[in-house]
Design an enzyme around this catalytic site. Structure first.
Site, PDB file in Angstrom:
ATOM      1  N   GLY A  78      73.389 -14.933-104.101  1.00  0.00           N
ATOM      2  CA  GLY A  78      73.636 -13.509-104.291  1.00  0.00           C
ATOM      3  C   GLY A  78      74.726 -12.964-103.385  1.00  0.00           C
ATOM      4  CB  THR A  79      75.406 -13.363 -99.760  1.00  0.00           C
ATOM      5  OG1 THR A  79      74.084 -12.973 -99.394  1.00  0.00           O
ATOM      6  CG2 THR A  79      76.394 -12.817 -98.745  1.00  0.00           C
ATOM      7  CD  GLN A 119      64.965  -8.594-104.445  1.00  0.00           C
ATOM      8  OE1 GLN A 119      63.966  -8.834-105.114  1.00  0.00           O
ATOM      9  NE2 GLN A 119      65.209  -9.232-103.308  1.00  0.00           N
ATOM     10  CG  HIS A 139      66.719 -17.645-102.977  1.00  0.00           C
ATOM     11  ND1 HIS A 139      65.900 -16.954-102.116  1.00  0.00           N
ATOM     12  CD2 HIS A 139      67.956 -17.127-102.821  1.00  0.00           C
ATOM     13  CE1 HIS A 139      66.627 -16.061-101.449  1.00  0.00           C
ATOM     14  NE2 HIS A 139      67.880 -16.145-101.863  1.00  0.00           N
ATOM     15  CB  THR A 151      82.913 -30.512-105.586  1.00  0.00           C
ATOM     16  OG1 THR A 151      84.203 -31.101-105.403  1.00  0.00           O
ATOM     17  CG2 THR A 151      82.064 -31.389-106.479  1.00  0.00           C
ATOM     18  CB  CYS A 181      68.857  -9.771 -94.502  1.00  0.00           C
ATOM     19  SG  CYS A 181      68.750 -10.486 -96.121  1.00  0.00           S
TER      20      CYS A 181
HETATM   21  C1  LIG Z   1      69.479  -6.896-103.654  1.00  0.00           C
HETATM   22  C2  LIG Z   1      69.963  -8.166-103.001  1.00  0.00           C
HETATM   23  N1  LIG Z   1      71.254  -8.494-103.087  1.00  0.00           N
HETATM   24  C3  LIG Z   1      71.744  -9.615-102.528  1.00  0.00           C
HETATM   25  C4  LIG Z   1      70.926 -10.472-101.836  1.00  0.00           C
HETATM   26  C5  LIG Z   1      71.488 -11.729-101.235  1.00  0.00           C
HETATM   27  O1  LIG Z   1      71.118 -12.855-102.026  1.00  0.00           O
HETATM   28  P1  LIG Z   1      71.135 -14.345-101.420  1.00  0.00           P
HETATM   29  O2  LIG Z   1      69.945 -14.471-100.553  1.00  0.00           O
HETATM   30  O3  LIG Z   1      71.039 -15.229-102.619  1.00  0.00           O
HETATM   31  O4  LIG Z   1      72.424 -14.501-100.719  1.00  0.00           O
HETATM   32  C6  LIG Z   1      69.566 -10.171-101.701  1.00  0.00           C
HETATM   33  C7  LIG Z   1      68.657 -11.039-100.914  1.00  0.00           C
HETATM   34  O5  LIG Z   1      67.591 -10.645-100.496  1.00  0.00           O
HETATM   35  C8  LIG Z   1      69.071  -8.991-102.315  1.00  0.00           C
HETATM   36  O6  LIG Z   1      67.777  -8.649-102.229  1.00  0.00           O
END
Ligand SMILES: Cc1ncc(COP(=O)(O)O)c(C=O)c1O
Length: 388
Positions: free
Chosen positions: A69-70, A178, A200, A236, A328
């Protein structure tokens, strides 16, 4: 152990684990190799692309695999900023996850323009503000708003925000990390240009996600290197993680059209009963954003006078895994920016614990968890806030 932290991460489904294992041992080739070993790995990646496309209702070419996600959020935001030097303003909300918020802050720190959208007491973005921001500025690079909040579960009206953006020709990114796997996504019928998801969060492995880009949206690579992902993400491909993402996406699609139709309602009802049981028993406790549409699994309860991280540790000793706000930001004593933006008082924000249920939660589990929470909170309160 009662695991109520599915918004932090979900236990990978066995089929997803098996797909990862098989790809590590059997289809271990490099998808860019043109021989048969590479061909088999390429087929795994392309099958996963189809599975993700089905989950979100897009064309297969729209799926760009990332590490999660990040990275997807970073790619979306930096790509829009890189598209046009005259358009360097980001419009985003005060309740975004740090994956978006920190990119915006980095942009701001370099002198870039930002329009922060305020939210109401329930954490919802005001549509009027979006319209005003876009009419006031002609230098907007993109609008970025999350689909669902990780802490409160509050759902934004992304269709309405997207229509405002489309009307002005401004790219719209939705952080759906989410939401994907919890509710339907049909990008074919939604005015969304870029959408971020992460495996995940829906029973897939860590280290895999995707940015979905509408066919008309040009994505400029953040990670430059090889020509992978049609030049939009070099490096890759992480074939095992992508295979696991594909299987998790497939399972989520099937769940959402099958068992999930009733499952979502059942878990939401159970979550409501869980909240009710706790708030009746614990004086002063309150559900944050309880009155609005939330993801079916999420509950954020504030226990004023208690420190959430101490409570989470005490709950863990009693076999309940929960979270002090977003995973986080756990460990930091600063209350979550999203809660402060909603006008939640500092004391209430400090004592806010998130419980996030899984697809398979049932009433017995919820009642058991509620009773343990009530007992731990009672003991902590009697010890002046210290964990028992
Ligand atoms: C709304 C939201 N965006 C982005 C992320 C980041 O995702 P990742 O953990 O896959 O980097 C999260 C992770 O908790 C999230 O809740």
């Amino acid at each position: 152990m009662i695991y109520l932290d599915h918004n932090a991460t979900t236990p990978p489904d066995r089929a997803a684990v098996e797909a990862v294992r098989e790809t590590l041992t059997v289809e271990w080739g490099n998808p860019s190799s043109i021989h048969s070993v590479g061909e088999r790995a390429r087929m795994v990646v392309e099958r996963a692309r189809d599975q993700v496309a089905t989950l979100v209702g897009c064309q297969r070419g729209s799926v760009i695999f990332t590490s999660g996600g990040t990275e997807s959020c970073h790619l979306a935001l930096w790509s829009c900023l890189a598209s046009d030097p005259r358009r360097q303003r980001i419009v985003t909300s005060r309740v975004e996850h740090s994956a978006v918020r920190e990119v915006v802050r980095a942009h701001e720190a370099r002198g870039g323009a930002v329009e922060w959208l305020e939210v109401d007491r329930c954490g919802r973005v005001d549509l009027e503000q979006v319209t005003t921001a876009l009419s006031r500025h002609d230098d907007v690079a993109l609008v970025s708003v999350q689909w669902a909040n990780s802490e409160t579960g509050v759902i934004q009206d992304v269709a309405a925000i997207g229509r405002i953006c489309r009307g002005r020709g401004i790219p719209f990114h939705v952080d759906a990390v989410q939401w994907a796997g919890k509710g339907a996504v049909d990008l074919g019928s939604l005015p969304i240009d870029l959408l971020s998801i992460s495996a995940h969060k829906f029973y897939g492995p860590k280290g895999a996600g995707a940015l979905i880009a509408a066919p008309s949206t040009v994505v400029r690579a953040l990670l430059v290197g090889g020509p992978q992902e049609r030049g939009r993400r070099g490096g890759t491909e992480a074939v095992p993680a992508i295979a696991g993402l594909g299987v998790a996406a497939d399972l989520a699609s099937k769940w959402l059209c099958g068992e999930g139709v009733r499952g979502v309602l059942a878990v939401a009802a159970m979550r409501d009963a869980f909240e009710d049981r706790i708030t009746r028993a614990v004086a002063g406790s309150l559900v944050i954003a309880g009155g609005v549409t939330r993801t079916f699994n999420t509950s954020l309860i504030s226990f004023p006078g208690l420190e959430a991280s101490a409570l989470v540790v005490a709950l863990s000793r009693r076999g309940v895994c929960a979270s002090a706000g977003a995973a986080c930001s756990s460990g930091s004593l600063e209350p979550s920016p999203a809660l402060l933006a909603m006008g939640v008082a500092r004391e209430a924000a400090h004592g806010a614990v998130r419980f996030s249920f899984g697809r398979a939660a049932d009433e017995a589990l919820a009642n058991d968890a509620a009773d343990r929470v009530i007992s731990v909170v009672g003991k902590m309160a009697s010890l002046g806030g210290s964990p028992p």
